[in-house]
Design a protein around this motif. Structure first.
Motif, PDB file in Angstrom:
ATOM      1  N   ARG A 168     117.138  25.202   9.979  1.00 16.93           N
ATOM      2  CA  ARG A 168     117.603  24.298   8.986  1.00 16.93           C
ATOM      3  C   ARG A 168     118.390  22.972   9.953  1.00 16.93           C
ATOM      4  O   ARG A 168     119.095  23.291  10.475  1.00 16.93           O
ATOM      5  N   ALA A 169     118.202  21.828   9.584  1.00 19.62           N
ATOM      6  CA  ALA A 169     118.727  20.842  10.462  1.00 19.62           C
ATOM      7  C   ALA A 169     119.808  20.268   9.692  1.00 19.62           C
ATOM      8  O   ALA A 169     119.467  19.511   8.357  1.00 19.62           O
ATOM      9  N   GLY A 170     120.925  20.274  10.338  1.00 26.28           N
ATOM     10  CA  GLY A 170     122.198  19.708   9.579  1.00 26.28           C
ATOM     11  C   GLY A 170     122.250  18.323   9.201  1.00 26.28           C
ATOM     12  O   GLY A 170     122.833  17.788   8.162  1.00 26.28           O
ATOM     13  N   VAL A 171     121.727  17.575  10.056  1.00 25.42           N
ATOM     14  CA  VAL A 171     121.691  16.123  10.046  1.00 25.42           C
ATOM     15  C   VAL A 171     120.738  15.671   8.917  1.00 25.42           C
ATOM     16  O   VAL A 171     121.194  14.760   8.115  1.00 25.42           O
ATOM     17  N   ALA A 172     119.553  16.262   8.970  1.00 30.23           N
ATOM     18  CA  ALA A 172     118.798  15.967   7.569  1.00 30.23           C
ATOM     19  C   ALA A 172     119.416  16.202   6.244  1.00 30.23           C
ATOM     20  O   ALA A 172     119.287  15.483   5.484  1.00 30.23           O
ATOM     21  N   GLN A 173     120.131  17.396   6.294  1.00 32.00           N
ATOM     22  CA  GLN A 173     120.589  17.536   5.181  1.00 32.00           C
ATOM     23  C   GLN A 173     121.877  16.810   4.639  1.00 32.00           C
ATOM     24  O   GLN A 173     121.773  16.659   3.544  1.00 32.00           O
TER      25      GLN A 173
ATOM     26  N   THR B 255     107.548  21.674  17.819  1.00 31.61           N
ATOM     27  CA  THR B 255     106.753  22.538  17.009  1.00 31.61           C
ATOM     28  C   THR B 255     105.430  23.053  17.817  1.00 31.61           C
ATOM     29  O   THR B 255     105.061  22.490  18.692  1.00 31.61           O
ATOM     30  N   CYS B 256     105.332  24.330  17.683  1.00 27.30           N
ATOM     31  CA  CYS B 256     104.459  24.920  18.507  1.00 27.30           C
ATOM     32  C   CYS B 256     102.917  24.833  17.880  1.00 27.30           C
ATOM     33  O   CYS B 256     102.864  24.549  16.538  1.00 27.30           O
ATOM     34  N   PRO B 257     102.004  24.163  18.796  1.00 25.60           N
ATOM     35  CA  PRO B 257     100.749  23.398  18.431  1.00 25.60           C
ATOM     36  C   PRO B 257     100.050  24.537  17.395  1.00 25.60           C
ATOM     37  O   PRO B 257      99.281  23.957  16.591  1.00 25.60           O
TER      38      PRO B 257
ATOM     39  N   GLY C  46     105.627  22.854  10.100  1.00 29.83           N
ATOM     40  CA  GLY C  46     105.296  23.286  11.494  1.00 29.83           C
ATOM     41  C   GLY C  46     106.662  23.452  12.403  1.00 29.83           C
ATOM     42  O   GLY C  46     106.821  24.473  12.929  1.00 29.83           O
ATOM     43  N   ALA C  47     107.535  22.438  12.348  1.00 30.04           N
ATOM     44  CA  ALA C  47     108.815  22.477  13.065  1.00 30.04           C
ATOM     45  C   ALA C  47     109.574  23.606  12.643  1.00 30.04           C
ATOM     46  O   ALA C  47     110.158  24.383  13.326  1.00 30.04           O
ATOM     47  N   THR C  48     109.524  23.808  11.171  1.00 28.09           N
ATOM     48  CA  THR C  48     110.561  24.892  10.792  1.00 28.09           C
ATOM     49  C   THR C  48     110.133  26.172  10.984  1.00 28.09           C
ATOM     50  O   THR C  48     110.818  27.123  11.374  1.00 28.09           O
ATOM     51  N   GLN C  49     108.886  26.521  10.912  1.00 25.58           N
ATOM     52  CA  GLN C  49     108.403  27.496  11.347  1.00 25.58           C
ATOM     53  C   GLN C  49     108.316  27.994  12.436  1.00 25.58           C
ATOM     54  O   GLN C  49     108.677  29.208  13.049  1.00 25.58           O
TER      55      GLN C  49
END
Length: 512
Positions: free
Chosen positions: A108-113, A146-148, A373-376
């Motif tokens: 979880r990204a704090g900035v986006a939250q 993000t892992c491809p 993708g980035a979250t996973q």
């Protein structure tokens, strides 16, 4: 050598580092954050309005703190940790420094939250503290990646969805193992083994202490939700002298290995589902179940019907797999339970084109279009870095069997998603057996019917941490603070503001 065949490295504290390395590591302290508006005037004009505080986004300030990728090699590569704050709104003589939030995940990204809208905290908290968050390493604007091949396992997982784990055949096992390996090594190709080796929470905690210092706070005041409780507990262990007050809400347990934790989470999800069924039968205006004993068979019939005739919403088919995902996610928010009961009741009645059904499922479909993708990728990287993990697929199959036994409604499918950890590169593990005996009083908050972090984990963490007190919320949902629960918010606010710790055995009633 893979994780399964190597002894995993233990934490090396600064006290054991050569003197020149200690001096170099100390050079990261004393930073000053160059704060700037998070959003430009053009971005503010284009942004969707937010409820409650239309000027929230305009007041947000963003900056960075430089941290080493490898704290054991402070002369090596560095990254910029993204930090966000909402300045305190009260008079200067009432301000108490920063209150740092970690919203969980991991991933979880704090900035986006913060940029999504106002935090639902009380006026006293907003007046007294600069509200602060950050993107942990590998997340969002802090060298997020993000892992491809992050979705490589989706097809084989869909093929075994709902299948009893012991009926997964050799070909399916090989397919799962092969695609999990593809996921892992696409991550290695994307960011390298050094970065993955340092994605664990032990390094997030070291970064957090640099953030605290750059904020100008002598000691840390902190609220951690879910995974953020592990960040906070580990901070209390490693930096007790820099700790003021830590709220650990929805405790995560990281001491038993990735499979064991997954099984216990599955059991917690089952308990939360059973709490929802009880609410549905006793209080919901619409409910598809006729009784507690009948509910398991009625729920299975509902899922079987959806599987045979999926519901189409926004050109997306909602079958059994998607419905289970929706129900598990919605258990996180107790105030959605009435809507969940209405949804299931109308599906049972065959009214899948009902405007409410279409709108409710449509919001779920829209949520699935986010950047998964980035979250996973970050979630997997931290889970694999933080946990002991077996290297053979049979251990994951056996774990899925155990999960299916303790969670007959949701099954054991989630355990398979941890399979990339079997081939994950070696990482540094944080110290085990956390007790933080030198920390000031700490507050653990546990929710009785939490579907993600079982209540037993909060009990365990409160017992484990020498100075901790447990506050119990006798309701449902994932985490309890800042969710509009007056009792919980009042107790936590008193602790954060004045250091008032509740009495042993303190609890707040459920609100449904």
């Amino acid at each position: 050598m893979g994780a399964a065949g190597a002894a995993l490295a233990l934490i090396v504290t600064a006290g054991f580092a050569p003197l020149d390395e200690q001096d170099l590591a100390r050079s990261f302290y004393g930073q000053h954050i160059d704060w700037r508006p998070c959003l430009s005037p053009e971005e503010l004009a284009e942004a969707e309005p937010v409820e409650g505080d239309p000027d929230w986004r305009a007041r947000l300030e963003c900056g960075t703190v430089t941290v080493p990728v490898d704290h054991g090699d402070p002369g090596g590569r560095t990254i910029e940790t993204a930090v966000v704050r909402h300045p305190a709104q009260g008079p200067a003589d009432q301000r108490r420094g920063s209150l740092v939030f970690n919203f969980g995940g991991p991933g979880r990204a704090g900035v986006a939250q913060f940029e999504s809208g106002p935090l639902p905290v009380s006026r006293r908290i907003r007046d007294s503290f600069d509200l602060v968050s950050f993107d942990p390493r590998g997340v969002g604007e802090s060298a997020g990646f993000t892992c491809p091949e992050w979705d490589a396992m989706e097809r084989p997982l869909e093929e075994i969805a709902g299948l009893e784990p012991d009926r997964v055949g050799p070909d399916q096992l090989r397919d799962l193992e092969r695609t999990a390996h593809r996921f892992t090594w696409s991550c290695v190709d994307e960011v390298g083994t050094e970065f993955l080796a340092n994605m664990g929470t032990v390094n997030v905690v070291r970064d957090l202490d640099l953030v605290r210092d750059a904020l100008g706070d002598e000691r840390l005041t902190y609220v951690g939700f879910s995974y953020g409780t592990y960040v906070g507990a580990l901070y209390a262990e490693m930096f007790a002298e820099n700790t003021r007050a830590l709220v650990l809400d929805g405790a995560l347990q990281n001491q038993r290995g990735v499979i064991a934790d997954g099984v216990e989470q599955s059991e917690g999800a089952q308990r939360a589902w059973e709490a929802f069924v009880s609410y549905c039968l006793e209080k919901a205006p619409e409910c598809p179940f006729t009784g507690a004993e009948e509910a398991p068979a009625e729920a299975e019939a509902l899922l079987a019907g959806i599987d045979a005739d999926p519901i189409v919403v926004q050109n997306t088919r909602i079958d059994r797999h998607e419905m289970l995902a929706l129900l598990r996610d919605s258990l996180y928010t107790e105030r959605q339970w009435e809507s969940d009961a209405r949804l299931l009741a109308r599906i049972v009645e065959g009214d899948t084109q009902d405007p409410f059904v279409q709108a409710y499922l449509g919001s779920f479909v829209a949520g699935q279009r986010d950047d998964r993708g980035a979250t996973q990728s970050a979630f997997t990287a931290v889970q694999c870095a933080d946990h002991a993990r077996p290297g053979g697929i049979r251990a994951y199959q056996e774990g899925a069997q155990r999960a299916a036994r303790v969670s007959p409604f949701f099954g054991g499918d989630e355990i398979w998603s941890y399979l990339p950890c079997a081939s994950w590169p070696d990482t540094e593990l944080a110290p085990g057996g956390l007790s933080a005996p030198m920390a000031p009083p700490l507050l653990v908050v546990g929710t009785r019917a939490d579907p993600a972090t079982p209540y037993a984990w909060s009990e365990e963490l409160a017992d484990q941490l020498t100075t901790a007190t447990l506050l119990t919320y006798e309701g449902g949902g994932h985490t309890a603070y800042a969710g509009g629960r007056a009792c919980v918010d009042g107790v936590v606010d008193a602790y954060l503001l004045d250091g008032v710790v509740p009495a042993t055995g303190a609890s707040c009633p459920g609100e449904l």
